[in-house]
Write an enzyme that holds these catalytic residues in place. Sequence first.
Site, mmCIF file in Angstrom:
data_model
loop_
_atom_site.group_PDB
_atom_site.id
_atom_site.type_symbol
_atom_site.label_atom_id
_atom_site.label_comp_id
_atom_site.label_asym_id
_atom_site.label_seq_id
_atom_site.Cartn_x
_atom_site.Cartn_y
_atom_site.Cartn_z
ATOM 1 N N ALA A 50 33.597 36.107 48.576
ATOM 2 C CA ALA A 50 34.211 35.012 49.352
ATOM 3 C C ALA A 50 35.294 34.271 48.563
ATOM 4 O O ALA A 50 36.382 34.010 49.093
ATOM 5 C CB ALA A 50 33.133 34.037 49.804
ATOM 6 N N LEU A 69 28.951 43.341 47.871
ATOM 7 C CA LEU A 69 28.558 44.761 47.974
ATOM 8 C C LEU A 69 27.059 44.953 47.755
ATOM 9 O O LEU A 69 26.478 45.927 48.242
ATOM 10 C CB LEU A 69 29.319 45.589 46.933
ATOM 11 C CG LEU A 69 30.838 45.702 47.125
ATOM 12 C CD1 LEU A 69 31.504 46.174 45.836
ATOM 13 C CD2 LEU A 69 31.142 46.662 48.263
ATOM 14 N N ASN A 129 39.158 57.877 36.219
ATOM 15 C CA ASN A 129 39.293 58.905 35.171
ATOM 16 C C ASN A 129 38.205 58.773 34.112
ATOM 17 O O ASN A 129 37.985 59.718 33.339
ATOM 18 C CB ASN A 129 40.694 58.822 34.547
ATOM 19 C CG ASN A 129 40.876 57.604 33.658
ATOM 20 O OD1 ASN A 129 40.608 57.648 32.468
ATOM 21 N ND2 ASN A 129 41.309 56.487 34.223
ATOM 22 N N TYR A 153 30.377 52.339 33.040
ATOM 23 C CA TYR A 153 31.322 52.230 34.158
ATOM 24 C C TYR A 153 31.669 53.633 34.678
ATOM 25 O O TYR A 153 31.568 53.894 35.892
ATOM 26 C CB TYR A 153 32.574 51.489 33.673
ATOM 27 C CG TYR A 153 33.756 51.593 34.601
ATOM 28 C CD1 TYR A 153 33.767 50.961 35.839
ATOM 29 C CD2 TYR A 153 34.894 52.329 34.227
ATOM 30 C CE1 TYR A 153 34.871 51.061 36.683
ATOM 31 C CE2 TYR A 153 35.992 52.428 35.063
ATOM 32 C CZ TYR A 153 35.981 51.797 36.292
ATOM 33 O OH TYR A 153 37.068 51.900 37.131
ATOM 34 N N LYS A 157 30.725 55.483 38.403
ATOM 35 C CA LYS A 157 31.666 56.149 39.321
ATOM 36 C C LYS A 157 31.177 57.562 39.630
ATOM 37 O O LYS A 157 31.354 58.070 40.741
ATOM 38 C CB LYS A 157 33.069 56.177 38.707
ATOM 39 C CG LYS A 157 33.703 54.807 38.556
ATOM 40 C CD LYS A 157 33.989 54.162 39.913
ATOM 41 C CE LYS A 157 34.751 52.864 39.792
ATOM 42 N NZ LYS A 157 35.028 52.236 41.077
HETATM 43 P P1 NAI Z 1 39.837 44.488 40.269
HETATM 44 O O1 NAI Z 1 38.757 44.080 39.348
HETATM 45 O O2 NAI Z 1 41.133 43.770 40.195
HETATM 46 O O3 NAI Z 1 39.322 44.450 41.783
HETATM 47 C C1 NAI Z 1 37.994 44.727 42.130
HETATM 48 C C2 NAI Z 1 37.599 43.762 43.224
HETATM 49 O O4 NAI Z 1 36.221 44.022 43.546
HETATM 50 C C3 NAI Z 1 37.713 42.296 42.814
HETATM 51 O O5 NAI Z 1 38.565 41.588 43.698
HETATM 52 C C4 NAI Z 1 36.288 41.788 42.851
HETATM 53 O O6 NAI Z 1 36.165 40.452 43.326
HETATM 54 C C5 NAI Z 1 35.618 42.779 43.812
HETATM 55 N N1 NAI Z 1 34.174 42.832 43.573
HETATM 56 C C6 NAI Z 1 33.523 42.893 42.384
HETATM 57 N N2 NAI Z 1 32.202 42.835 42.570
HETATM 58 C C7 NAI Z 1 32.008 42.734 43.903
HETATM 59 C C8 NAI Z 1 30.853 42.610 44.707
HETATM 60 N N3 NAI Z 1 29.607 42.570 44.189
HETATM 61 N N4 NAI Z 1 31.012 42.522 46.036
HETATM 62 C C9 NAI Z 1 32.255 42.524 46.604
HETATM 63 N N5 NAI Z 1 33.391 42.635 45.884
HETATM 64 C C10 NAI Z 1 33.260 42.728 44.543
HETATM 65 O O7 NAI Z 1 40.065 46.061 40.032
HETATM 66 P P2 NAI Z 1 41.331 46.948 40.406
HETATM 67 O O8 NAI Z 1 42.089 47.203 39.164
HETATM 68 O O9 NAI Z 1 42.014 46.396 41.582
HETATM 69 O O10 NAI Z 1 40.618 48.329 40.788
HETATM 70 C C11 NAI Z 1 40.199 48.586 42.101
HETATM 71 C C12 NAI Z 1 39.267 49.796 42.091
HETATM 72 O O11 NAI Z 1 39.949 50.914 41.553
HETATM 73 C C13 NAI Z 1 38.016 49.591 41.238
HETATM 74 O O12 NAI Z 1 36.918 50.197 41.904
HETATM 75 C C14 NAI Z 1 38.324 50.343 39.967
HETATM 76 O O13 NAI Z 1 37.147 50.824 39.370
HETATM 77 C C15 NAI Z 1 39.205 51.460 40.472
HETATM 78 N N6 NAI Z 1 40.145 51.928 39.465
HETATM 79 C C16 NAI Z 1 41.188 51.135 39.069
HETATM 80 C C17 NAI Z 1 42.091 51.598 38.123
HETATM 81 C C18 NAI Z 1 43.265 50.772 37.691
HETATM 82 O O14 NAI Z 1 44.060 51.276 36.891
HETATM 83 N N7 NAI Z 1 43.416 49.534 38.163
HETATM 84 C C19 NAI Z 1 41.927 52.920 37.497
HETATM 85 C C20 NAI Z 1 40.753 53.646 37.956
HETATM 86 C C21 NAI Z 1 39.930 53.162 38.923
HETATM 87 C C1 15L Z 2 40.004 52.224 35.056
HETATM 88 O O1 15L Z 2 39.097 52.799 35.622
HETATM 89 C C2 15L Z 2 40.105 50.744 35.066
HETATM 90 O O2 15L Z 2 39.710 50.193 36.300
HETATM 91 C C3 15L Z 2 41.489 50.227 34.715
HETATM 92 O O3 15L Z 2 41.359 48.861 34.342
HETATM 93 C C4 15L Z 2 42.112 51.013 33.555
HETATM 94 O O4 15L Z 2 41.384 50.796 32.407
HETATM 95 C C5 15L Z 2 42.120 52.490 33.895
HETATM 96 O O5 15L Z 2 40.843 52.960 34.263
HETATM 97 C C6 15L Z 2 42.615 53.356 32.721
HETATM 98 O O6 15L Z 2 41.902 54.265 32.325
HETATM 99 O O7 15L Z 2 43.741 53.087 32.245
#
Ligand code: NAI
Ligand code: 15L
Length: 281
Positions: A50, A69, A129, A153, A157
């Site tokens: 929220a 979630l 990754n 982590y 995944k």
């Molecule tokens: P982020 O941390 O900015 O966004 C994740 C969102 O999930 C946040 O807004 C957070 O409030 C929400 N969240 C966390 N716990 C929650 C819960 N219990 N219930 C509801 N919402 C919850 O992460 P980002 O960078 O936007 O990544 C998004 C997705 O992509 C993640 O699943 C991450 O693992 C995956 N990912 C991201 C990468 C990157 O380079 N940013 C690389 C690989 C995977």
């Molecule tokens: C991820 O899975 C993470 O969400 C992001 O923060 C980066 O660390 C990314 O991988 C990465 O490997 O660069």
Amino acid sequence: MVQTSPSADAVPSLPPGGRLLLTGAAGTLGRQLAPTLAGTGRPLRLSDLAGPLAHMPLPAGAEAMPCDLADGPAMCALMAGVQAVVHLGGIAVEGPYSPILRANIIGVYNLYEAARRQGVRRVVFASSNHVTGGYGVEDTIDPLAPPRPDGHYGASKLYGEALAQLYWQRHGIESVCLRIGTAEPLPPDRRALASWISPRDLQQLVLCALRAPDVGCLVTYGCSRNRRAWWRCDESWARLGYEPQDDAEAHVDAVGERWLPEGPQRDLQGGRFLAIGPFDD
Ligand code: NAI
Ligand code: 15L
């Protein structure tokens, strides 16, 4: 370099009808992808915890529905009337196990159970990754290589990917599991010359994952067409129709000598996450 969003015309249409749900909508990638999904013209529901959700700008026509979630019944209500989900919500970095258990393991279970009960047809799952971060930087792998998570982590995944396969086989819910690399505006360091995905390539990839026909349960990596990429994805990208436009190499001079510290961080694909933990929680 200026990067533009793919227009609704640049990729073929999604299957007609049906509401999209974006979880993790208020996070870094969620804020980037919400306008892209809104641009499809389909009804769009945005969800996050929220607090963060209340502070994000809503694209025109999108509805906001906060949900934790870890709350199974609330997740079930969230998924009512949804045809496809882009699941970004959860803990996005290596860290203590309890939050990862709650958001990524219980959370992804709740997501798939709610999808089953509500008749959701497809999940685009933001995997990472880090499922294979234990491979060396000299290795080139494809999505079928045995997993080597680099931490809890990455292991969480991998659990999500296992549920994707289970719910496809048992319940006919399609999934595209995107093992996203480094999704940032520009490659931040030498490692990202292999792992980077540009914003416009990420947007294209997610749209492809939503619209490609007959994906079943497909796992692929999410990176740009980097000449130093560790991941061979020609077959799975062709199935999705994903044609990345960018190559991290274009930024090699700007990255300069930004190496990670010597040791496992530099030697293994997972980079910095190899230096986090263990935790005694
Ligand atoms: P982020 O941390 O900015 O966004 C994740 C969102 O999930 C946040 O807004 C957070 O409030 C929400 N969240 C966390 N716990 C929650 C819960 N219990 N219930 C509801 N919402 C919850 O992460 P980002 O960078 O936007 O990544 C998004 C997705 O992509 C993640 O699943 C991450 O693992 C995956 N990912 C991201 C990468 C990157 O380079 N940013 C690389 C690989 C995977
Ligand atoms: C991820 O899975 C993470 O969400 C992001 O923060 C980066 O660390 C990314 O991988 C990465 O490997 O660069």
